[in-house]
Design a protein around this motif. Structure first.
Motif, PDB file in Angstrom:
ATOM      1  N   ASP A   1       0.869  -1.094   0.002  1.00  0.00           N
ATOM      2  CA  ASP A   1       0.043  -0.112   0.111  1.00  0.00           C
ATOM      3  C   ASP A   1       0.944   1.353  -0.005  1.00  0.00           C
ATOM      4  O   ASP A   1       2.114   1.178  -0.131  1.00  0.00           O
ATOM      5  CB  ASP A   1      -1.178   0.058   1.217  1.00  0.00           C
ATOM      6  N   SER A   2       0.417   2.293   0.163  1.00  0.00           N
ATOM      7  CA  SER A   2       1.098   3.528   0.226  1.00  0.00           C
ATOM      8  C   SER A   2       1.580   3.574   1.475  1.00  0.00           C
ATOM      9  O   SER A   2       1.450   2.943   2.539  1.00  0.00           O
ATOM     10  CB  SER A   2       0.186   4.934  -0.015  1.00  0.00           C
ATOM     11  N   SER A   3       3.091   4.102   1.475  1.00  0.00           N
ATOM     12  CA  SER A   3       3.857   4.215   2.628  1.00  0.00           C
ATOM     13  C   SER A   3       3.252   4.788   3.922  1.00  0.00           C
ATOM     14  O   SER A   3       3.133   4.319   5.070  1.00  0.00           O
ATOM     15  CB  SER A   3       5.186   4.817   2.316  1.00  0.00           C
ATOM     16  N   GLY A   4       2.452   5.976   3.846  1.00  0.00           N
ATOM     17  CA  GLY A   4       1.685   6.446   4.701  1.00  0.00           C
ATOM     18  C   GLY A   4       0.565   5.716   5.316  1.00  0.00           C
ATOM     19  O   GLY A   4       0.430   5.470   6.441  1.00  0.00           O
ATOM     20  N   THR A   5      -0.012   5.155   4.597  1.00  0.00           N
ATOM     21  CA  THR A   5      -1.048   3.936   5.084  1.00  0.00           C
ATOM     22  C   THR A   5      -0.534   2.987   5.947  1.00  0.00           C
ATOM     23  O   THR A   5      -0.913   2.532   6.845  1.00  0.00           O
ATOM     24  CB  THR A   5      -1.980   3.271   3.935  1.00  0.00           C
ATOM     25  N   LEU A   6       0.547   2.537   5.330  1.00  0.00           N
ATOM     26  CA  LEU A   6       1.141   1.347   6.058  1.00  0.00           C
ATOM     27  C   LEU A   6       1.923   1.734   7.414  1.00  0.00           C
ATOM     28  O   LEU A   6       1.859   1.205   8.410  1.00  0.00           O
ATOM     29  CB  LEU A   6       2.565   0.874   5.338  1.00  0.00           C
ATOM     30  N   LYS A   7       2.290   3.083   7.574  1.00  0.00           N
ATOM     31  CA  LYS A   7       2.931   3.727   8.739  1.00  0.00           C
ATOM     32  C   LYS A   7       1.673   3.621   9.740  1.00  0.00           C
ATOM     33  O   LYS A   7       1.930   3.427  10.947  1.00  0.00           O
ATOM     34  CB  LYS A   7       3.553   5.195   8.294  1.00  0.00           C
ATOM     35  N   THR A   8       0.702   4.291   9.398  1.00  0.00           N
ATOM     36  CA  THR A   8      -0.509   4.314  10.215  1.00  0.00           C
ATOM     37  C   THR A   8      -0.688   2.918  10.969  1.00  0.00           C
ATOM     38  O   THR A   8      -1.096   2.835  11.940  1.00  0.00           O
ATOM     39  CB  THR A   8      -1.693   4.938   9.467  1.00  0.00           C
ATOM     40  N   GLN A   9      -0.860   2.075   9.790  1.00  0.00           N
ATOM     41  CA  GLN A   9      -1.239   0.530  10.202  1.00  0.00           C
ATOM     42  C   GLN A   9      -0.249   0.018  11.376  1.00  0.00           C
ATOM     43  O   GLN A   9      -0.917  -0.597  12.327  1.00  0.00           O
ATOM     44  CB  GLN A   9      -1.504  -0.274   9.348  1.00  0.00           C
ATOM     45  N   ILE A  10       0.917   0.374  11.157  1.00  0.00           N
ATOM     46  CA  ILE A  10       1.932  -0.251  12.263  1.00  0.00           C
ATOM     47  C   ILE A  10       1.681   0.588  13.429  1.00  0.00           C
ATOM     48  O   ILE A  10       1.715   0.150  14.547  1.00  0.00           O
ATOM     49  CB  ILE A  10       3.450   0.155  11.653  1.00  0.00           C
ATOM     50  N   GLN A  11       1.504   1.871  13.561  1.00  0.00           N
ATOM     51  CA  GLN A  11       1.270   2.615  14.609  1.00  0.00           C
ATOM     52  C   GLN A  11      -0.010   2.051  15.285  1.00  0.00           C
ATOM     53  O   GLN A  11       0.082   2.289  16.671  1.00  0.00           O
ATOM     54  CB  GLN A  11       1.082   4.341  14.256  1.00  0.00           C
ATOM     55  N   GLU A  12      -0.923   1.852  14.588  1.00  0.00           N
ATOM     56  CA  GLU A  12      -2.231   1.330  15.028  1.00  0.00           C
ATOM     57  C   GLU A  12      -2.193  -0.246  15.648  1.00  0.00           C
ATOM     58  O   GLU A  12      -2.974  -0.686  16.244  1.00  0.00           O
ATOM     59  CB  GLU A  12      -3.424   1.564  14.281  1.00  0.00           C
ATOM     60  N   GLY A  13      -0.865  -0.731  15.330  1.00  0.00           N
ATOM     61  CA  GLY A  13      -0.783  -2.112  16.226  1.00  0.00           C
ATOM     62  C   GLY A  13      -0.768  -3.243  15.298  1.00  0.00           C
ATOM     63  O   GLY A  13      -0.805  -4.214  15.790  1.00  0.00           O
ATOM     64  N   ALA A  14      -0.898  -3.082  14.112  1.00  0.00           N
ATOM     65  CA  ALA A  14      -0.854  -4.043  12.933  1.00  0.00           C
ATOM     66  C   ALA A  14       0.429  -4.825  13.129  1.00  0.00           C
ATOM     67  O   ALA A  14       1.324  -4.287  13.339  1.00  0.00           O
ATOM     68  CB  ALA A  14      -0.927  -3.464  11.567  1.00  0.00           C
ATOM     69  N   VAL A  15      -0.102  -6.208  12.893  1.00  0.00           N
ATOM     70  CA  VAL A  15       1.300  -7.153  12.778  1.00  0.00           C
ATOM     71  C   VAL A  15       2.348  -6.837  11.747  1.00  0.00           C
ATOM     72  O   VAL A  15       1.936  -6.920  10.603  1.00  0.00           O
ATOM     73  CB  VAL A  15       0.885  -8.629  13.063  1.00  0.00           C
ATOM     74  N   CYS A  16       3.600  -6.615  11.940  1.00  0.00           N
ATOM     75  CA  CYS A  16       4.352  -6.239  10.985  1.00  0.00           C
ATOM     76  C   CYS A  16       5.830  -6.571  11.452  1.00  0.00           C
ATOM     77  O   CYS A  16       6.217  -6.116  12.453  1.00  0.00           O
ATOM     78  CB  CYS A  16       4.431  -4.740  10.684  1.00  0.00           C
ATOM     79  N   ASP A  17       6.495  -7.282  10.585  1.00  0.00           N
ATOM     80  CA  ASP A  17       7.925  -7.661  10.950  1.00  0.00           C
ATOM     81  C   ASP A  17       9.036  -6.809  10.188  1.00  0.00           C
ATOM     82  O   ASP A  17      10.005  -6.641  10.912  1.00  0.00           O
ATOM     83  CB  ASP A  17       8.158  -9.190  10.538  1.00  0.00           C
ATOM     84  N   VAL A  18       8.595  -6.476   9.008  1.00  0.00           N
ATOM     85  CA  VAL A  18       9.556  -5.573   8.133  1.00  0.00           C
ATOM     86  C   VAL A  18       8.895  -4.547   7.488  1.00  0.00           C
ATOM     87  O   VAL A  18       7.740  -4.808   6.901  1.00  0.00           O
ATOM     88  CB  VAL A  18      10.490  -6.515   7.263  1.00  0.00           C
TER      89      VAL A  18
END
Length: 271
Positions: free
Chosen positions: A63-80
């Motif tokens: 997805d867009s980097s901004g959307t991904l950053k928000t998802q990570i910030q909101e607690g989405a599972v992300c390894d890399v």
């Protein structure tokens, strides 16, 4: 005797099933959040990596980097996380100052962050190039005084932010252009590219790699003076459940095999 043999066979079968289930359980699943412009290259790399590492399964979220950053910030599972711009990674990196990370977010694993790839910002047109555009200079003149519809990324995605810098370089006011009906937007670089491919706009500003993947000719590329370098940072996230496996995959992305795939669609390695 026959009954005993049947019982032994059933026990062996049960043990085999349990062993298989245990082996499956031990398989590591890595979730990789990556900028949309990496879709083609990482999809090809996935097949190569999983073949060489059968104990690892890669799951991508593009997805867009901004959307991904928000998802990570909101607690989405992300390894890399692999961003198409430094801004989004900086906003998750506690080692950056308050100007770059105002919310003091702390998601980047210490020592894992690297600058992985470099891309180029490209001017592209539909196949028939209806306005006969040949350079960014000519695009700027048409935006000032001519009739033109240009596609660009939203302000919260890196490709849109690079485009904003190009407009500023030429002294163009984005808001005025949008009000005049000369700009249309995409929520990520793939949406911008699609508008150009479909011919619904006269031109668009995307990454050179997306132009390559979509079969579009690059009319012109932006210089570093116009929009800065287009660097893709990558890092292991602090909340990764498999940090060692995540780091191993990140190391692989810097290696010759993966870099050959990236370079095949127009990326360059960052020294």
């Amino acid at each position: 005797m026959k009954k005993i043999m049947m019982m032994v066979l059933a026990l062996v079968l049960a043990v085999s099933v349990c062993a298989g289930a245990a082996a499956e359980t031990l398989k590591t699943e890595l979730t990789v959040f990556a900028a949309a412009s990496l879709t083609e290259s990482l999809t090809e790399i996935k097949a190569k990596y999983e073949e060489a590492n059968p104990d690892v399964t890669l799951v991508f979220n593009f997805d867009s980097s901004g959307t991904l950053k928000t998802q990570i910030q909101e607690g989405a599972v992300c390894d890399v996380f692999i961003s198409a711009g430094q801004k989004q990674m900086n906003q998750l990196d506690i080692t950056k100052d308050e100007e770059k990370n105002p919310e003091r977010l702390d998601f980047v694993k210490d020592g894992s962050r690297i600058d992985l790839l470099e891309n180029k910002v490209a001017l592209v047109t539909p196949a028939d190039n209806p306005k006969g555009i040949k350079t960014f200079d000519q695009l700027a003149e048409l935006l000032k005084d001519g009739e033109l519809l240009m596609a660009m990324g939203n302000s919260d995605v890196p490709v849109g932010q690079y485009t904003q810098k190009i407009l500023a370089y030429y002294g163009l006011n984005e808001e005025d252009l949008a009000k005049a009906g000369k700009i249309t937007y995409g929520s990520n670089v793939k949406e911008v590219t699609t508008q150009v491919v479909e011919g619904s706009v006269d031109c668009g500003i995307v990454y050179a790699t997306d132009a390559f993947s979509a079969g579009l000719d690059v009319i012109d590329t932006a210089t570093a003076e116009m929009c800065g370098q287009v660097i893709y940072p990558a890092a292991v996230m602090k909340n990764s459940a498999a940090p060692d496996a995540a780091q191993a995959f990140l190391n692989y992305l810097r290696g010759d095999e993966a870099m050959k795939v990236f370079e095949g669609i127009g990326f360059s390695p960052v020294p």
